[in-house]
Design a protein around this motif. Structure first.
Motif, mmCIF file in Angstrom:
data_model
loop_
_atom_site.group_PDB
_atom_site.id
_atom_site.type_symbol
_atom_site.label_atom_id
_atom_site.label_comp_id
_atom_site.label_asym_id
_atom_site.label_seq_id
_atom_site.Cartn_x
_atom_site.Cartn_y
_atom_site.Cartn_z
ATOM 1 N N ALA B 74 -11.101 -9.569 -4.036
ATOM 2 C CA ALA B 74 -9.633 -9.868 -5.302
ATOM 3 C C ALA B 74 -9.888 -9.986 -6.375
ATOM 4 O O ALA B 74 -9.020 -9.422 -7.409
ATOM 5 C CB ALA B 74 -8.957 -10.739 -4.710
ATOM 6 N N ALA B 75 -10.923 -10.528 -7.410
ATOM 7 C CA ALA B 75 -10.729 -10.831 -8.551
ATOM 8 C C ALA B 75 -11.110 -9.419 -9.597
ATOM 9 O O ALA B 75 -9.617 -9.594 -10.552
ATOM 10 C CB ALA B 75 -12.374 -11.199 -9.008
ATOM 11 N N PHE B 76 -11.128 -8.214 -8.633
ATOM 12 C CA PHE B 76 -10.690 -6.850 -9.551
ATOM 13 C C PHE B 76 -9.429 -6.682 -9.505
ATOM 14 O O PHE B 76 -9.129 -6.048 -10.438
ATOM 15 C CB PHE B 76 -12.224 -5.681 -9.477
ATOM 16 C CG PHE B 76 -13.440 -6.377 -9.411
ATOM 17 C CD1 PHE B 76 -13.385 -6.773 -11.168
ATOM 18 C CD2 PHE B 76 -14.784 -7.089 -8.181
ATOM 19 C CE1 PHE B 76 -15.328 -7.102 -11.395
ATOM 20 C CE2 PHE B 76 -15.636 -7.454 -9.315
ATOM 21 C CZ PHE B 76 -16.022 -7.332 -10.245
ATOM 22 N N GLU B 78 -7.003 -8.906 -9.129
ATOM 23 C CA GLU B 78 -5.657 -9.376 -9.721
ATOM 24 C C GLU B 78 -6.607 -9.012 -11.018
ATOM 25 O O GLU B 78 -4.970 -9.257 -11.984
ATOM 26 C CB GLU B 78 -6.423 -11.409 -9.365
ATOM 27 C CG GLU B 78 -5.824 -10.977 -7.923
ATOM 28 C CD GLU B 78 -6.407 -12.288 -7.834
ATOM 29 O OE1 GLU B 78 -6.519 -13.317 -8.470
ATOM 30 O OE2 GLU B 78 -6.635 -12.541 -6.297
ATOM 31 N N GLN B 79 -7.101 -8.424 -11.654
ATOM 32 C CA GLN B 79 -7.630 -8.279 -12.908
ATOM 33 C C GLN B 79 -6.275 -7.268 -13.678
ATOM 34 O O GLN B 79 -5.826 -7.474 -14.872
ATOM 35 C CB GLN B 79 -8.693 -7.801 -12.841
ATOM 36 C CG GLN B 79 -9.110 -7.673 -14.733
ATOM 37 C CD GLN B 79 -10.787 -7.242 -15.132
ATOM 38 O OE1 GLN B 79 -11.614 -6.753 -14.135
ATOM 39 N NE2 GLN B 79 -11.541 -7.262 -15.789
ATOM 40 N N GLY B 81 -3.491 -7.420 -12.681
ATOM 41 C CA GLY B 81 -2.450 -8.078 -12.117
ATOM 42 C C GLY B 81 -1.556 -8.264 -11.565
ATOM 43 O O GLY B 81 -1.823 -7.567 -10.399
ATOM 44 N N PRO B 82 -0.038 -7.995 -11.146
ATOM 45 C CA PRO B 82 0.884 -8.061 -9.839
ATOM 46 C C PRO B 82 0.570 -7.124 -8.880
ATOM 47 O O PRO B 82 -0.061 -6.291 -7.953
ATOM 48 C CB PRO B 82 1.919 -8.208 -10.015
ATOM 49 C CG PRO B 82 1.841 -9.078 -11.195
ATOM 50 C CD PRO B 82 0.773 -8.415 -12.897
ATOM 51 N N THR B 85 -2.503 -6.702 -7.601
ATOM 52 C CA THR B 85 -2.502 -6.712 -5.288
ATOM 53 C C THR B 85 -1.946 -6.330 -5.302
ATOM 54 O O THR B 85 -2.474 -6.503 -3.678
ATOM 55 C CB THR B 85 -2.115 -8.439 -6.203
ATOM 56 O OG1 THR B 85 -0.640 -8.892 -6.344
ATOM 57 C CG2 THR B 85 -2.979 -9.459 -7.178
ATOM 58 N N VAL B 86 -1.198 -5.510 -4.899
ATOM 59 C CA VAL B 86 -0.401 -4.744 -4.452
ATOM 60 C C VAL B 86 -1.401 -3.243 -3.472
ATOM 61 O O VAL B 86 -1.293 -3.074 -3.134
ATOM 62 C CB VAL B 86 1.041 -3.647 -5.514
ATOM 63 C CG1 VAL B 86 1.255 -2.510 -4.386
ATOM 64 C CG2 VAL B 86 1.800 -4.592 -5.400
ATOM 65 N N TRP B 129 -1.687 -9.962 4.325
ATOM 66 C CA TRP B 129 -2.258 -9.628 4.007
ATOM 67 C C TRP B 129 -2.766 -8.426 4.724
ATOM 68 O O TRP B 129 -3.720 -7.421 4.078
ATOM 69 C CB TRP B 129 -3.070 -9.994 2.651
ATOM 70 C CG TRP B 129 -2.293 -11.285 1.436
ATOM 71 C CD1 TRP B 129 -1.905 -11.904 1.774
ATOM 72 C CD2 TRP B 129 -1.781 -10.194 0.226
ATOM 73 N NE1 TRP B 129 -1.672 -12.581 0.451
ATOM 74 C CE2 TRP B 129 -1.724 -11.294 -0.373
ATOM 75 C CE3 TRP B 129 -2.883 -9.361 -0.130
ATOM 76 C CZ2 TRP B 129 -1.813 -10.789 -1.835
ATOM 77 C CZ3 TRP B 129 -2.572 -8.790 -1.229
ATOM 78 C CH2 TRP B 129 -1.976 -9.530 -2.034
#
Lengths: 303, 303
Positions: B74-76, B78-79, B81-82, B85-86, B129
């Motif tokens: 997830a971190a990469f 989320e890096q 931004g929104p 995550t999409v 998710w």
């Protein structure tokens, strides 16, 4: 930004004379009727996400002159799926533009370059998410925190490391003693180590700590163990902690701690003392009244 | 889905005769040229997010018949931004639709209803998710894990609890002993407790554990302490763990552990042994060759 996170926090507390952090924890079932009734129960995630954004941004409008900071809880936004995280980004930007310090409560943690990715994502108003600060878990050890601290240095941002949490089961690992030192005291030692070379003129550094209001004795112990750390105190209000329980968190000037309250403020329209008088129709007034009430209960900031 | 997470994992391992988990850790600078060159360095986040989606979905196409599972980090995402995550959501759906078991690596943790929100967000292919499983941190204690386990029960999903991590600093808290028991062994005891009443016909339950490949002795100790737990083993490949280091993780049938490899597979086009022969232009062939190579190194699954 040129001032450090700790300095901005101290100045925001002094300006507002408030140590209240408003927790932005939107939940479908508890939204006030004027917002909830606009969304069908089976509406798609983006409709609920828009409701969350509206709700949280209206709260920001209500509290922006009353408190130093807000803390959006990532979990409730992520619960809506990707559309929810888009809303989280919008709420962070809105609160930051309103002049509030934003602490994203994500309790992230990972190692090496992955930790750096989280830090890069969330820390600093110019970051992709644009928050001032992020909550971080310490289970992975010192080298999982260092990347966050480095990014704090680069961007005048802050983190809050979980030290002693407010839940009943928090002690399972946190209270275990080795040679007379608990796990949470070991984490506190590490937090203080990071701050020691990074103190501002108020005496605080960028590495904050989470210490629950439900354990007042440990809060006093942790205040002493981490004199350079802003302490984020959850557990006030709905979780049972009261004003007397959090007093040990502050320094002589009333600085050094912020006390989070989520449900008792943002869903104040449902509390008995506000439900009849204000209720759902005037939910924003209930939010304001609950925030003013908490500020009065915790009037610790000295001139 | 009617089969439990543990059973689906065992059957996927037996079907593919592979214990390889492909870690989906996209990073701008390391993307193969055919993808990276389509995005300007200063392109907005949604352009990079589209590149991440393309990269990860192409990897899924390459490995779907070779491995039981993938692990998006997830971190990469989320890096970015929104928008990132999409992309994460799109990658999870694509991998799941391709028949792969998806472990979202988010190392989430919180308490009470907040933990339930994370569980609701990520666990089960019908969740927002849509992943089968989520990595979870134990620092907050037993009552922070229970909500995840409850949702696992409701949705035939799984979690992987951080027990003994692969990084050098992981021991700071994890190795501390109280009355002869380390913190990581206490977490393992809790994991085994959760699984004890939830075992499938293969002998495994929904609560997995993360135990790093970089500590082979502890892996053997943890295999014995958690006989009912699937173990996710990071640290193989780029972090230095080899085949001999992970053998202690498997049961007599070659089940009970999956070994993650991120960089050495997804960026195989940059490894010396593949760079000249395949390189950026044939990066998908490099991914496939690296996956086949790892499967051959870890050919433990018995008929």
């Amino acid at each position: 930004m040129s001032k450090s996170f700790a300095t901005r926090m101290a100045e925001a507390v002094q300006k507002t004379k408030s140590v209240t952090c408003v927790g932005l924890d939107p939940r479908k079932a508890q939204l006030p009727a004027p917002i909830r009734d606009n969304v069908a129960a089976d509406a798609p995630p983006d409709a609920w996400a828009a409701a969350y954004t509206q709700f949280c941004c209206e709260i920001v409008d209500v509290v922006r002159d009353l408190v130093p900071c807000v803390k959006p809880q990532a979990a409730f936004f992520e619960q809506l799926g990707p559309a929810g995280t888009v809303a989280l980004g919008e709420v962070i930007r809105y609160a930051s533009d309103a002049g509030l310090i934003v602490i994203t409560d994500g309790k992230r943690n990972d190692i090496g370059s992955t930790a750096t990715a989280y830090a890069d994502a969330y820390l600093g108003t110019a970051s992709p998410w644009g928050s001032d600060s992020l909550t971080v878990s310490p289970y992975l050890g010192e080298d999982s925190l260092e990347p966050f601290v480095e990014v704090c240095d680069q961007r005048d941002a802050g983190i809050f490391v979980l030290v002693k949490t407010s839940n009943p089961g928090g002690g399972l690992l946190q209270n275990r003693e080795t040679d007379g030192q608990t796990v949470y005291a070991r984490v506190a030692e590490l937090v203080q180590h990071f701050n020691a070379t990074r103190l501002d003129s108020f005496g605080y550094g960028p590495v904050g700590a989470v210490v629950g209001a439900t354990y007042p004795e440990q809060l006093a112990e942790m205040r002493a163990a981490m004199p350079g750390s802003w302490i984020l105190v959850p557990g006030f209000g709905a979780q049972g902690g009261g004003a007397a329980d959090v007093m040990a968190g502050f320094d002589a000037k009333g600085l050094g701690a912020i006390v989070n309250n989520s449900r008792h403020i943002i869903f104040a329209h449902s509390r008995p003392e506000f439900a009849d008088r204000l209720g759902d129709a005037r939910w924003q007034d209930a939010v304001r009244a609950a925030t003013v009430e908490m500020n009065e209960q915790l009037a610790v900031v000295k001139d």
